[in-house]
Design a protein around this motif. Sequence first.
Motif, mmCIF file in Angstrom:
data_model
loop_
_atom_site.group_PDB
_atom_site.id
_atom_site.type_symbol
_atom_site.label_atom_id
_atom_site.label_comp_id
_atom_site.label_asym_id
_atom_site.label_seq_id
_atom_site.Cartn_x
_atom_site.Cartn_y
_atom_site.Cartn_z
ATOM 1 N N TYR A 6 0.980 -1.199 -0.066
ATOM 2 C CA TYR A 6 0.072 -0.035 0.131
ATOM 3 C C TYR A 6 0.866 1.178 0.092
ATOM 4 O O TYR A 6 0.757 2.234 -0.926
ATOM 5 N N ASN A 10 1.169 3.911 -3.102
ATOM 6 C CA ASN A 10 0.761 5.170 -2.784
ATOM 7 C C ASN A 10 1.919 6.223 -3.381
ATOM 8 O O ASN A 10 1.661 7.299 -3.956
ATOM 9 N N LEU B 105 -5.333 -0.048 -4.707
ATOM 10 C CA LEU B 105 -5.411 -1.605 -4.079
ATOM 11 C C LEU B 105 -6.325 -2.056 -5.075
ATOM 12 O O LEU B 105 -7.386 -1.516 -5.636
ATOM 13 N N GLU B 109 -7.657 -6.839 -2.991
ATOM 14 C CA GLU B 109 -6.724 -6.397 -1.833
ATOM 15 C C GLU B 109 -7.802 -5.235 -1.035
ATOM 16 O O GLU B 109 -7.524 -4.964 0.230
ATOM 17 N N ASN B 110 -8.478 -4.431 -1.507
ATOM 18 C CA ASN B 110 -9.558 -3.696 -1.126
ATOM 19 C C ASN B 110 -10.457 -4.769 -0.221
ATOM 20 O O ASN B 110 -10.733 -4.378 1.105
#
Lengths: 383, 232
Positions: A6, A10, B105, B109-110
């Motif tokens: 993540y 990002n 994501l 993944e979410n």
Amino acid sequence: MLPFGYAIRNLMRDPARLLQAVLGSGLVVLMVMIAAAINNGMVGVLSASGSAKNIILLGAGSEESVLRSEISDRTAGIAESSITGLEKQVDVRAVSPEIHQMSFIAIDSNDRKQAFMRGVTPRALLVHQGVSVQAGHYVRPGQVMVGRLAWRRLGLPEEALQPGAEIWVEGTPMTIAGIFAAPGTVMESEIWMDLNDLRSMSLREHLSCVVLRLDTGEFEDIDLFTKQRLDLELAALRESDYFAKIAAFYAPIRGMTWMTALLIATGALLGGLNTLYAAFAPRIREIATLQAIGFGRRAILFSLVQESTITTLCGALVASFVAIGLLDGIAVSFSIGSFILSVSPSVAMAGLMTGLGLGLVGAIPPGLRCLLPPLPSALRSAG
Amino acid sequence: MNENNNVLIRCHELTKNYKKGNRLVTPLEKLDLEVKRGEFLALMGPSGSGKTTLLNLIAGIDQPSEGVLEVCGEDIGKLSRSKLARWRAAHVGYIFQLYHLVPVLTAFENVELPLLLSNMSRRDRRERVEHTLSLVGLDGRMHHYPKELSGGQEQRVAIARALVASPELLVADEPTGDLDREAADSVLQLLHQLVEEYDKTIVMVTHDPRAAERAGRLLHLEKGRLLETEAG
């Protein structure tokens, strides 16, 4: 914990902003690495210049600078016969009478430079054992021998100070006999010439100092000698202590180097905070969503810190490559000599720690700004 | 199961107020409400009536100023912010009007996010996510990013995310508000199915009477007070 992926993904949301952040942090890290390299180089050259086995006999009251010292010509002979435990090579005692002074030199009549001159005898090599002749031969009357970094210290082209070339010392033409090395010491920026030549050129009747090299003798014996021979008006200093004093003299300058780096780093950190505010602000709703799912503030902040730390460590990596490519090996001059900048492990570590610190500290204020608003309003914010 | 145990949400004299400048705003005042397990409750009312405030309180997103709020057997009005976060992870799935998916994501993944808060193994997580995504009809879109999905599909991913950790309670804030008629019907059908087949309790805020019709019970709120109750 939020997945590491993540944080990584990002970073790629806005490649232009990422590049800006990497380059910005890289510049800060580079500044710190330059400051660390200068600091290390200066301290290193000053500490390497003095040997604890070498004792300098200089004029009482002139302990701060050999350049101001004047002692009797007889000192070398008296010290040699009075002091025991000095190092000997082929029955020659390691006693080096020397004159140190700043003189004007020129490679043509219009361009005068102030150089550190050391008048020596062949015995100088017995005390300054790190000195070796790299090219040409040792200095003889009518000649000079230049340290291998003297050209850098004097701001001259390297070719101008090669063996066989001629330079004018205080208006007198002298031939360069050779180039010497004394790795890591200020002597590499000096110009050596015959003691008597320098004495007559500078119209001096006295020596600046006598350098002795101890074998089995103790400093205390020499100190006692200077106190007993009040007629000679001498003081004894370990060479290492002498250069430690000089290093202390330069401490404020080193402090200024750090201060400059720190101020630039602080300015860049504030700029970086703005970049991170701008990067995190559009994600307030997303961050609130993660909280609504059940992720704690600490876990989310950790992920934001991961993002910024990866960015600044990339900056540190870029800075390290730049430093190795452009900084490593550069000779830097200061008033009494020159030193070579080196990207040593400690310099690299300073850069790495700066990158890490920027990443850790930089993410916290903008991260908290995203995490602290009440969840209901954060969830309604523009995403 | 006795009547008390069957109540999943209990609000007694629930009040929420906050300061806006010098003014004290009370979006919810002395509200009494009980919601049973397996109920599908719709909340309707004009803007500012307090329905989203009530939904946020029930979901543990916000905390009441006064009164009692017991959800899933816990007096959540007394929990600290960190305990409330843990409680939400264990008991509530939130479905937002604008889906609120994490754009970097994938759908998989979410949906996996809430499971990262549990001690589940990677393999168990994968199985659970795949199962949940197939339940919402998105097993062929697991590795798509939100921007590669339609609005209806994004909302299904959001429902899967709310559902994946098997919470007892699902709260939905205008879940069809951003969808076209067909996608909205499909999402409402899915929510209905979750109540009927999986015994989930759903509290849904909506402006859409068609959506409210699907609920088992409909509450109207106005100026922070409950007006009437009717069957959906």
